[in-house]
Motif scaffolding. Structure first.
Motif: not given
Length: 189
Positions: A31-44
């Motif tokens: 989940t950490g990697d999934i969330l970091r990917s979302a952070i990198a993509a700057k999704t809401p």
């Protein structure tokens, strides 16, 4: 093979997951990697998660449960998966139980990697020095807060999964190869 890896931050869950991926040919769902990917993509969701993670707090169950459920439906998860960093609370474990029932699958084992808190702080400080690209949550103050959050919220999962007969505990303070051997032996048990 459907596994959960439990253990405090820095205990080696990610390292062991990579080894188990090779051994069993199944994906690691971090989940950490999934969330970091979302952070990198700057999704809401990623921006909201970043604020929470930078404080060392846990992201809401609603966000995490949704991410995990969608990921479990992916084709590469059909033969199995390794969950790393999820569930973190009893509520998430209960949600996962329901997800798996709905998907017609069940867990094979929950591996607890036990580790000493002071040694974990030393490991994270060493990882930050060696990589030169430390994550924002790789510092002693945030790690100690994460260790306290783990102790309060996640450690009760040990009793939860022991009650279900799924828990296998290994000593995470041993060298990587010995921890791997202990995990493989625990899975075969």
């Amino acid at each position: 093979m459907r596994l959960i890896l439990l253990g405090p931050p820095g205990a080696g869950k990610g390292t062991q997951a990579k080894i188990l991926i090779e051994a069993f040919g199944i994906p690691q769902l971090s989940t950490g990697d999934i969330l970091r990917s979302a952070i990198a993509a700057k999704t809401p969701m990623g921006l909201a998660a970043k604020e929470v993670m930078d404080r060392g707090d846990l992201v809401s169950d609603a966000i995490v449960n949704g991410i995990v459920s969608e990921r479990l439906d992916a084709e590469d998860c059909k033969p199995g998966f390794i969950l790393d960093g999820f569930p973190r609370t009893i509520a998430q474990a209960e949600a996962l139980d329901m997800m798996l029932i709905d998907k017609g699958v069940k867990l094979d084992a929950v591996i607890e990697i036990k580790a000493d808190a002071d040694e974990l702080v030393r490991r994270v400080n060493q990882r930050a020095k060696e990589s030169g690209t430390a994550r924002p949550d790789d510092n002693e103050e945030v790690l100690r807060k994460r260790l306290n959050v783990y102790k309060e919220q996640t450690a009760p999962l040990v009793a939860y999964y022991a009650e279900e007969g799924l828990l296998r505990t290994v000593d995470g303070m041993e060298p990587v190869e010995q921890v791997t051997a202990a995990i493989k032996a625990a899975i075969a048990h």
